[in-house]
Design a protein around this motif. Structure first.
Motif, PDB file in Angstrom:
ATOM      1  N   SER A 333       0.874  -1.170   0.000  1.00  0.00           N
ATOM      2  CA  SER A 333       0.000   0.000   0.000  1.00  0.00           C
ATOM      3  C   SER A 333       0.912   1.222   0.000  1.00  0.00           C
ATOM      4  O   SER A 333       2.132   1.099   0.079  1.00  0.00           O
ATOM      5  CB  SER A 333      -0.896   0.013   1.248  1.00  0.00           C
ATOM      6  N   ARG A 335       2.318   3.228   2.182  1.00  0.00           N
ATOM      7  CA  ARG A 335       2.425   3.061   3.633  1.00  0.00           C
ATOM      8  C   ARG A 335       2.532   4.389   4.385  1.00  0.00           C
ATOM      9  O   ARG A 335       2.136   4.460   5.562  1.00  0.00           O
ATOM     10  CB  ARG A 335       3.597   2.136   3.980  1.00  0.00           C
ATOM     11  N   ALA A 338      -1.120   5.401   4.448  1.00  0.00           N
ATOM     12  CA  ALA A 338      -1.892   4.453   5.253  1.00  0.00           C
ATOM     13  C   ALA A 338      -1.686   4.685   6.744  1.00  0.00           C
ATOM     14  O   ALA A 338      -2.654   4.765   7.513  1.00  0.00           O
ATOM     15  CB  ALA A 338      -1.506   3.017   4.884  1.00  0.00           C
ATOM     16  N   GLU A 342      -4.644   6.046   9.260  1.00  0.00           N
ATOM     17  CA  GLU A 342      -5.232   5.150  10.265  1.00  0.00           C
ATOM     18  C   GLU A 342      -4.818   5.540  11.684  1.00  0.00           C
ATOM     19  O   GLU A 342      -5.641   5.486  12.602  1.00  0.00           O
ATOM     20  CB  GLU A 342      -4.841   3.706   9.956  1.00  0.00           C
ATOM     21  N   GLU A 371      -8.583   0.571   9.015  1.00  0.00           N
ATOM     22  CA  GLU A 371      -8.461  -0.331   7.870  1.00  0.00           C
ATOM     23  C   GLU A 371      -7.027  -0.823   7.739  1.00  0.00           C
ATOM     24  O   GLU A 371      -6.079  -0.077   8.011  1.00  0.00           O
ATOM     25  CB  GLU A 371      -8.861   0.391   6.579  1.00  0.00           C
ATOM     26  N   TRP A 373      -5.699  -1.700   4.820  1.00  0.00           N
ATOM     27  CA  TRP A 373      -5.254  -1.387   3.468  1.00  0.00           C
ATOM     28  C   TRP A 373      -4.729  -2.644   2.754  1.00  0.00           C
ATOM     29  O   TRP A 373      -3.905  -2.558   1.854  1.00  0.00           O
ATOM     30  CB  TRP A 373      -4.179  -0.297   3.472  1.00  0.00           C
ATOM     31  N   ASN A 374      -5.198  -3.797   3.169  1.00  0.00           N
ATOM     32  CA  ASN A 374      -4.751  -5.085   2.635  1.00  0.00           C
ATOM     33  C   ASN A 374      -3.226  -5.200   2.674  1.00  0.00           C
ATOM     34  O   ASN A 374      -2.595  -5.762   1.784  1.00  0.00           O
ATOM     35  CB  ASN A 374      -5.242  -5.297   1.195  1.00  0.00           C
ATOM     36  N   ASP A 375      -2.640  -4.691   3.748  1.00  0.00           N
ATOM     37  CA  ASP A 375      -1.181  -4.648   3.889  1.00  0.00           C
ATOM     38  C   ASP A 375      -0.812  -5.245   5.246  1.00  0.00           C
ATOM     39  O   ASP A 375      -1.180  -4.717   6.297  1.00  0.00           O
ATOM     40  CB  ASP A 375      -0.694  -3.192   3.794  1.00  0.00           C
TER      41      ASP A 375
END
Length: 426
Positions: A333, A335, A338, A342, A371, A373-375
């Motif tokens: 992501s 980062r 992110a 968050e 979230e 972030w699919n990370d």
């Protein structure tokens, strides 16, 4: 999608740190290039490692799972002119390491991937393909699926040092096996030096030599061969960073299976936490609850630490500045964005810069819903932040930790974490 809800608590005890993903990739690749059998022990079967095993199998390796952490590996002499399909899932290491390997011998290969991997840059290789007249194609606006048809030839290769060391490592895994000698010239200052060191060291263990001239260029003799060896993968400082930080923020945690003489660049977490005032015993890697303060952190050599360092910064007195971190925008992501987004949801005070973060620390955050972030590294960092919140923290997309650390949530519970898990379905 899975979710976890974490209530503030102390984490205490000992944890067996998963084996290094970076070293695991490298050991599996070197073993796969050897005609003699190797035994690789203490393998952590994360999604990324599985992607590399699958990819090397497609490229001619015989890989046998002996048990839940041991592999037997050797190269097979396969004569097959069919097109090869390599699914790299979401692993940047897999795609960037295996692309040059697929070109050691003339081969038509298609590399595919999931999620953001399809957009992560491969220009360094495309430039080489143009110079070497290797055919390639990919969809407009994406880099995957990538179809390659050709054979890599020895020679001089120019690569930037500030994009990703994975391109340099990828060439190091392929150039020693070509006819003729090669040189890799680094066109600017090399970042993530530790990852290049790990590649050179791993190849050396398997009998392949690379001459390092002050990280400005690398001389590689051709027609070398990998020998089979037995190798045990050491613990991962990238993953230990979460537990060491958790111990300093709110606990007393000992990390097992770490190598004090490790070449891993993320071993830098030890010095960084100590500079921030953390009580950390380097003899047995035990971290105890401490009052920490802000410092300036240069992330150029340890970019994967930035998510967890942003957490310790958010909970340290004064201001923490993270610099030279622009590459974080092209990871699983963005980062920098992110962690800013968050952690600020949880009550942190973080200002996002183009190449870093300015973090004004607080003694405690408030909690809330965030979230992943699919990370994987974002999810694990937010879990550590939850230890120092007034209220609970819910993390959406918590299943993404399987990319590098499938047992993270169970280990969190083992250390006393107060956590609920549930699925929202697809």
């Amino acid at each position: 999608m899975n979710c976890v809800k974490i209530r503030p608590c102390e984490l205490k005890g000992s944890i067996k740190v998963p084996s290094s993903k970076s070293l695991g990739h490298r050991a599996i690749i070197c073993a796969s290039l050897s005609e003699k059998e190797s035994i690789i022990e203490n393998v952590n079967y994360s999604k990324d490692i599985k992607a590399t095993c699958s990819g090397m199998s497609k490229l001619g390796a015989l890989i046998i799972e002996v048990d839940n952490s041991t592999l037997k590996i050797k190269r097979q002499k396969v004569v097959n002119n069919e097109k090869v399909f390599v699914d790299c899932n979401e692993s940047g290491s897999t795609v960037r390491f295996l692309i040059p390997i697929s070109l050691i011998e003339k081969k038509n290969a298609v590399f595919t991937g999931q999620g953001k991997l399809a957009y992560r840059p491969l220009d360094s290789y495309f430039n080489i393909f143009d110079e070497k007249e290797i055919k390639y194609s990919h969809p407009e606006g994406k880099v995957l699926p990538l179809e390659i048809d050709g054979k890599l030839s020895a020679g001089i290769f120019k690569l930037p040092g500030n994009i990703s060391s994975q391109f340099i490592s990828g060439l190091m895994f392929s150039l020693p096996f070509l006819d003729g000698d090669s040189v890799i010239n680094i066109t600017n200052d090399l970042e993530s030096v530790g990852y290049v060191d790990m590649t050179i060291d791993m190849l050396s263990r398997f009998g392949v030599k690379i001459e390092n001239n002050d990280y400005k260029n690398f001389h590689i003799k051709g027609n070398q061969k990998c020998r089979g060896i037995n190798y045990k993968v050491e613990g991962d400082f990238s993953q230990a960073a979460f537990w060491l930080t958790a111990g300093i923020l709110n606990g007393d945690i000992k990390c097992e299976d770490l190598n004090s003489d490790s070449l891993q660049g993320d071993k830098a977490i030890v010095d960084i936490l100590k500079k921030m005032g953390g009580r950390l015993d380097e003899r047995n890697f035990t971290a105890k609850k401490s009052e920490t303060h802000g410092i300036v952190i240069d992330a150029s050599q340890c970019p994967d630490l930035v998510p967890i360092l942003s957490v310790i910064g958010a909970l340290s007195l004064g201001t923490t500045k993270i610099i030279n971190a622009a590459r974080l925008r092209i990871k699983e992501s963005d980062r920098l964005k992110a962690m800013t987004t968050e952690l600020n949801k949880l009550g942190a005070d973080i200002i996002e810069l183009q190449d870093g973060l300015v973090i004004n620390g607080k003694r405690e955050l408030k909690g809330g819903e965030v979230e992943s972030w699919n990370d994987h590294r974002i999810a694990m960092a937010l879990a550590v932040a939850a230890l120092k919140c007034e209220g609970s923290v819910t993390i959406r997309g918590s299943e993404c930790v399987a990319k590098s650390y499938p047992q993270f949530w169970s280990d969190f519970k083992k250390l006393g974490g107060d956590i609920d898990e549930w699925s929202l379905g697809e």
